[in-house]
Design a protein around this motif. Structure first.
Motif, mmCIF file in Angstrom:
data_model
loop_
_atom_site.group_PDB
_atom_site.id
_atom_site.type_symbol
_atom_site.label_atom_id
_atom_site.label_comp_id
_atom_site.label_asym_id
_atom_site.label_seq_id
_atom_site.Cartn_x
_atom_site.Cartn_y
_atom_site.Cartn_z
ATOM 1 N N ILE A 68 13.873 -8.706 -13.881
ATOM 2 C CA ILE A 68 14.692 -7.591 -14.392
ATOM 3 C C ILE A 68 13.816 -6.573 -15.108
ATOM 4 C CG2 ILE A 68 16.522 -7.007 -16.035
ATOM 5 C CD1 ILE A 68 17.792 -9.740 -15.387
ATOM 6 N N LYS A 69 12.861 -7.084 -15.889
ATOM 7 C CA LYS A 69 11.985 -6.193 -16.655
ATOM 8 C C LYS A 69 11.123 -5.329 -15.735
ATOM 9 C CE LYS A 69 8.854 -6.314 -20.638
ATOM 10 N NZ LYS A 69 8.140 -7.190 -21.596
ATOM 11 N N ARG A 70 10.792 -5.866 -14.552
ATOM 12 C CA ARG A 70 9.966 -5.107 -13.599
ATOM 13 C C ARG A 70 10.777 -4.032 -12.887
ATOM 14 N NH1 ARG A 70 7.689 -10.097 -11.362
ATOM 15 N NH2 ARG A 70 8.829 -9.621 -9.448
ATOM 16 N N GLY A 71 12.080 -4.016 -13.115
ATOM 17 C CA GLY A 71 12.918 -3.010 -12.477
ATOM 18 C C GLY A 71 13.456 -3.420 -11.123
ATOM 19 N N GLU A 72 13.351 -4.738 -10.810
ATOM 20 C CA GLU A 72 13.886 -5.222 -9.538
ATOM 21 C C GLU A 72 15.417 -5.191 -9.577
ATOM 22 O OE1 GLU A 72 12.136 -6.186 -6.973
ATOM 23 O OE2 GLU A 72 10.153 -6.859 -7.669
ATOM 24 N N LYS A 73 16.030 -5.048 -8.410
ATOM 25 C CA LYS A 73 17.489 -5.192 -8.327
ATOM 26 C C LYS A 73 17.765 -6.689 -8.227
ATOM 27 C CE LYS A 73 20.127 -2.443 -5.879
ATOM 28 N NZ LYS A 73 20.814 -1.777 -4.712
ATOM 29 N N VAL A 74 18.374 -7.242 -9.260
ATOM 30 C CA VAL A 74 18.599 -8.693 -9.332
ATOM 31 C C VAL A 74 20.094 -8.964 -9.269
ATOM 32 C CG1 VAL A 74 18.148 -10.797 -10.632
ATOM 33 C CG2 VAL A 74 16.516 -8.913 -10.755
ATOM 34 N N ILE A 75 20.504 -9.769 -8.298
ATOM 35 C CA ILE A 75 21.913 -10.044 -8.038
ATOM 36 C C ILE A 75 22.246 -11.468 -8.481
ATOM 37 C CG2 ILE A 75 23.695 -10.115 -6.249
ATOM 38 C CD1 ILE A 75 21.504 -8.435 -4.584
ATOM 39 N N ALA A 76 23.318 -11.622 -9.224
ATOM 40 C CA ALA A 76 23.736 -12.938 -9.707
ATOM 41 C C ALA A 76 24.808 -13.515 -8.795
ATOM 42 C CB ALA A 76 24.264 -12.837 -11.131
ATOM 43 N N SER A 77 24.574 -14.756 -8.357
ATOM 44 C CA SER A 77 25.577 -15.516 -7.607
ATOM 45 C C SER A 77 25.944 -16.704 -8.481
ATOM 46 C CB SER A 77 24.995 -15.996 -6.267
ATOM 47 O OG SER A 77 25.864 -16.922 -5.656
ATOM 48 N N ILE A 78 27.155 -16.701 -9.035
ATOM 49 C CA ILE A 78 27.531 -17.722 -10.009
ATOM 50 C C ILE A 78 28.544 -18.693 -9.424
ATOM 51 C CG2 ILE A 78 29.334 -16.271 -11.057
ATOM 52 C CD1 ILE A 78 28.451 -17.513 -13.783
ATOM 53 N N PRO A 94 31.060 -12.221 -16.425
ATOM 54 C CA PRO A 94 30.553 -11.083 -15.641
ATOM 55 C C PRO A 94 29.965 -9.986 -16.519
ATOM 56 C CG PRO A 94 32.628 -11.842 -14.726
ATOM 57 C CD PRO A 94 32.434 -12.575 -16.016
ATOM 58 N N ALA A 95 30.638 -9.672 -17.632
ATOM 59 C CA ALA A 95 30.125 -8.645 -18.546
ATOM 60 C C ALA A 95 28.813 -9.093 -19.173
ATOM 61 C CB ALA A 95 31.164 -8.358 -19.629
ATOM 62 N N ALA A 96 28.724 -10.376 -19.538
ATOM 63 C CA ALA A 96 27.496 -10.893 -20.158
ATOM 64 C C ALA A 96 26.325 -10.811 -19.184
ATOM 65 C CB ALA A 96 27.716 -12.333 -20.609
ATOM 66 N N LEU A 97 26.567 -11.119 -17.928
ATOM 67 C CA LEU A 97 25.494 -11.071 -16.926
ATOM 68 C C LEU A 97 24.999 -9.640 -16.720
ATOM 69 C CD1 LEU A 97 26.870 -13.636 -14.307
ATOM 70 C CD2 LEU A 97 25.010 -13.973 -15.933
ATOM 71 N N LEU A 220 32.520 -8.954 -26.093
ATOM 72 C CA LEU A 220 32.506 -8.313 -24.778
ATOM 73 C C LEU A 220 33.914 -8.169 -24.203
ATOM 74 C CD1 LEU A 220 29.469 -10.177 -23.154
ATOM 75 C CD2 LEU A 220 29.462 -8.012 -24.404
ATOM 76 N N GLU A 221 34.043 -7.240 -23.265
ATOM 77 C CA GLU A 221 35.316 -7.026 -22.573
ATOM 78 C C GLU A 221 35.387 -7.916 -21.329
ATOM 79 O OE1 GLU A 221 37.744 -5.060 -23.646
ATOM 80 O OE2 GLU A 221 36.547 -4.476 -25.404
ATOM 81 N N ILE A 222 36.594 -8.164 -20.858
ATOM 82 C CA ILE A 222 36.776 -8.904 -19.613
ATOM 83 C C ILE A 222 36.546 -7.948 -18.453
ATOM 84 C CG2 ILE A 222 38.396 -10.172 -18.172
ATOM 85 C CD1 ILE A 222 39.762 -11.144 -20.693
ATOM 86 N N GLU A 223 35.620 -8.291 -17.588
ATOM 87 C CA GLU A 223 35.297 -7.436 -16.441
ATOM 88 C C GLU A 223 35.402 -8.235 -15.150
ATOM 89 O OE1 GLU A 223 31.426 -5.811 -16.950
ATOM 90 O OE2 GLU A 223 31.889 -4.789 -18.850
ATOM 91 N N PRO A 224 35.705 -7.586 -14.021
ATOM 92 C CA PRO A 224 35.786 -8.301 -12.748
ATOM 93 C C PRO A 224 34.402 -8.467 -12.130
ATOM 94 C CG PRO A 224 36.293 -6.012 -12.404
ATOM 95 C CD PRO A 224 36.070 -6.160 -13.886
#
Length: 572
Positions: A68-78, A94-97, A220-224
């Motif tokens: 993330i710090k390198r600026g990569e697009k990082v996708i979370a699959s939970i 989702p908001a925390a991620l 945090l708020e609830i996000e989808p």
């Protein structure tokens, strides 16, 4: 052969990990627990059982942070079990991620449909074969390594988290990074070996990462998720897979089995031909992914965790029903490779002869069948299984707790029986529990005669009362017993709080005392003799001096007379 990720220090040799390992994949070598890779099924029970809380997997969130710090697009699959993992705060994940820096966040269960299509195809096969789901990697390892003849029963398709990773790579581009967030170390290990994810972290690691970043879910708020689809969602609960199997074959039975022990029992029954034409959903964890090996339930019971999952899912669906849309991954199904073979990986053990087994059993103090306790404390079901493990270098005779206890007791008894010192155990009410032979000889009593007798018959019990009352032990107190031929001892009294009894230790110093007394008597006698000699010598000296004095006086008179005579003659 070894794949130990336990800490190299601090193993206490308690065998907790061994007792909880269902496949005998742990051995103690040089006081250190070691995991045997070719036997391990990555269930994580050993890590959970360890009192020192040694973890099996290395944390990976630092590597994700670097991406993330390198600026990569990082996708979370939970994994969908997140809805139970974080209790009432699960909908904030989702908001925390996103706050942690993930560019996209998706629930891995949205790509389960193509897998269930394959499952359904097998459930509707017109044959008499048994089939087993391949969703749980620990079950896959269990069958491949320990039931290799049943590997053919595993349905050759990847798990949903692997399929989701492959879909994400196709959707966002292979150059983008995919990170799995899941509840167990088995998924983490397997995902790292598949072309589907760049990094894998567990819920435990995610919680640790959020704590470091000071992310408070309450704020945090609830996000989808990025994708809210109207497909059926696989709930990570035992039996949910079986519910979604749409078998139209009236002869094909669909069953759910949970927990390694129950799964082993069923697998043994399948081996013995007791099942046919049956479709099994198998989960290594007793309550499926709701109780994953690296999932913290905060001491909530299974029903609470299940309730939280259902409640959070229902709330999520209600909040974001307007955002629901058809699953875009449906168009990619034919382009994604979902097939996976599960070849047998048998663990081969050398089989000792009956004579060799007997020799090993005897080395553990198991001389007859009656001595074979089969207590399971060593991690093996029977003493004979343990002996075979010893023969194969997977265990050691010293890992038999009853044997080591008996040996310790035996050594203790030998020491007490042979010790020249007086040893006794006295209960809190000052009744004698036991005296060793040296103590019985001192008090001139027969063997076991003192058992159950009041201590006051032999010793001053007031001293013992004071030790217990003031919690101040007595050490090397000198006592002489006139009734026992003026024998003398140095006694020590300990109050053992944990056992509610006294330990009495004494050293018989009678011989030393008598020798000391004799030496003292000899000293006095010698001094008296020396004094007499001195007195006699003084008398003799005085007598000699007196005689010398008289002789000297006479000599002086005589010489004076002689001198005067000589002078008189010279004068004439």
């Amino acid at each position: 052969m070894s794949n130990s990720n336990f800490a190299k220090k601090g193993c206490r040799g308690c065998y907790a990990c061994i007792r909880h390992c269902a496949v005998d994949a742990i051995v103690i070598k040089d006081g250190q627990a070691d995991i045997l890779k070719d036997r391990c099924i990555l269930c994580g029970k050993c890590s959970k059982a360890c009192p020192q809380h040694y973890r099996l997997e290395k944390t990976s969130f630092s590597a994700v942070k670097s991406l993330i710090k390198r600026g990569e697009k990082v996708i979370a699959s939970i994994d969908p079990s997140f809805a139970a993992a974080f209790g009432d705060k699960s909908l904030k994940i989702p908001a925390a991620l996103r706050k942690l820096g993930f560019s996209h966040v998706e629930d891995s269960s949205i790509t389960t449909k193509p897998i269930f299509d394959i499952y359904n195809a097998y459930a509707n096969k017109n044959d008499d074969q048994n089939y087993i789901t391949s969703m749980c990697p620990s079950i896959n390892h269990l069958i491949q390594k320990h039931y290799p003849e049943l590997a053919i029963c595993l349905i050759p398709v990847v798990s949903p988290y692997i399929s989701h990773g492959r879909f994400l790579k196709r959707k966002y581009g292979s150059d983008n990074k995919v990170v799995f967030i899941e509840p167990c170390i088995a998924k983490k290990t397997d995902a790292n070996n598949e072309i589907c994810a760049d990094e894998v972290i567990t819920f435990y690691e995610l919680q640790k990462w959020m704590n470091i970043e000071n992310i408070n879910l309450d704020e945090l708020e609830i996000e989808p998720f990025d994708l809210v689809c109207n497909d059926k969602v696989l709930f990570p609960m035992p039996g949910e897979t079986a519910k979604l199997i749409e078998s139209k074959n009236p002869h094909k039975t669909v069953l759910c089995v949970n927990g390694i022990d129950d799964c082993k029992s069923v697998l043994n029954a399948i081996k013995d031909g007791k099942f046919e034409n049956t479709f099994f959903e198998m989960n290594a964890c007793d309550h499926g992914c709701l109780y994953g090996s690296d999932l913290n339930t905060d001491d909530r019971c299974f029903i609470e965790v299940k309730r939280d999952l259902l409640k959070n899912r229902a709330k999520y669906n209600e909040l974001f029903k307007d955002k629901s849309e058809p699953n875009p991954y449906a168009d990619m199904v034919l382009d994604i490779f979902l097939h996976k073979e599960y070849p047998p990986k048998p663990v081969k053990l050398k089989q000792p002869t009956e004579a060799e087994i007997q020799e090993i059993l005897e080395s553990m103090g198991r001389m007859t069948r009656y001595d074979e306790l089969n207590c399971g404390n060593c991690g093996y079901s029977t003493c004979r299984e343990k002996a075979i493990a010893v023969f194969n270098g997977l265990s050691e005779p010293s890992m038999c707790l009853p044997y080591m206890r008996d040996r310790a007791q035996s050594l203790s008894n030998v020491i007490c029986e042979c010790s020249p010192n007086l040893i006794g155990l006295i209960d809190k009410n000052l009744f004698i529990i036991e005296l060793n032979p040296a103590a019985e000889a001192f008090f001139k009593i027969e063997k076991d005669e003192a058992k159950g007798m009041p201590l006051g018959m032999y010793l001053d019990d007031e001293e013992f009362e004071n030790v217990k009352k003031f919690r101040k032990n007595v050490r090397n107190e000198k006592l002489t017993f006139e009734e026992y031929d003026n024998s003398t001892i140095l006694q020590t009294i300990y109050w053992l709080e944990e056992y509610q009894m006294f330990l009495w230790l004494a050293v018989d110093i009678t011989k030393d005392e008598k020798a000391q007394q004799k030496l003292q008597s000899m000293r006095v006698e010698t001094m008296e003799i020396a004094q007499k000699v001195i007195d006699k010598q003084m008398t003799v000296a005085q007598e000699i001096a007196s005689l010398l004095g008289e002789t000297t006086a006479e000599t002086k008179v005589t010489l004076t007379k002689l001198k005067n005579l000589i002078l008189d003659e010279e004068g004439n």
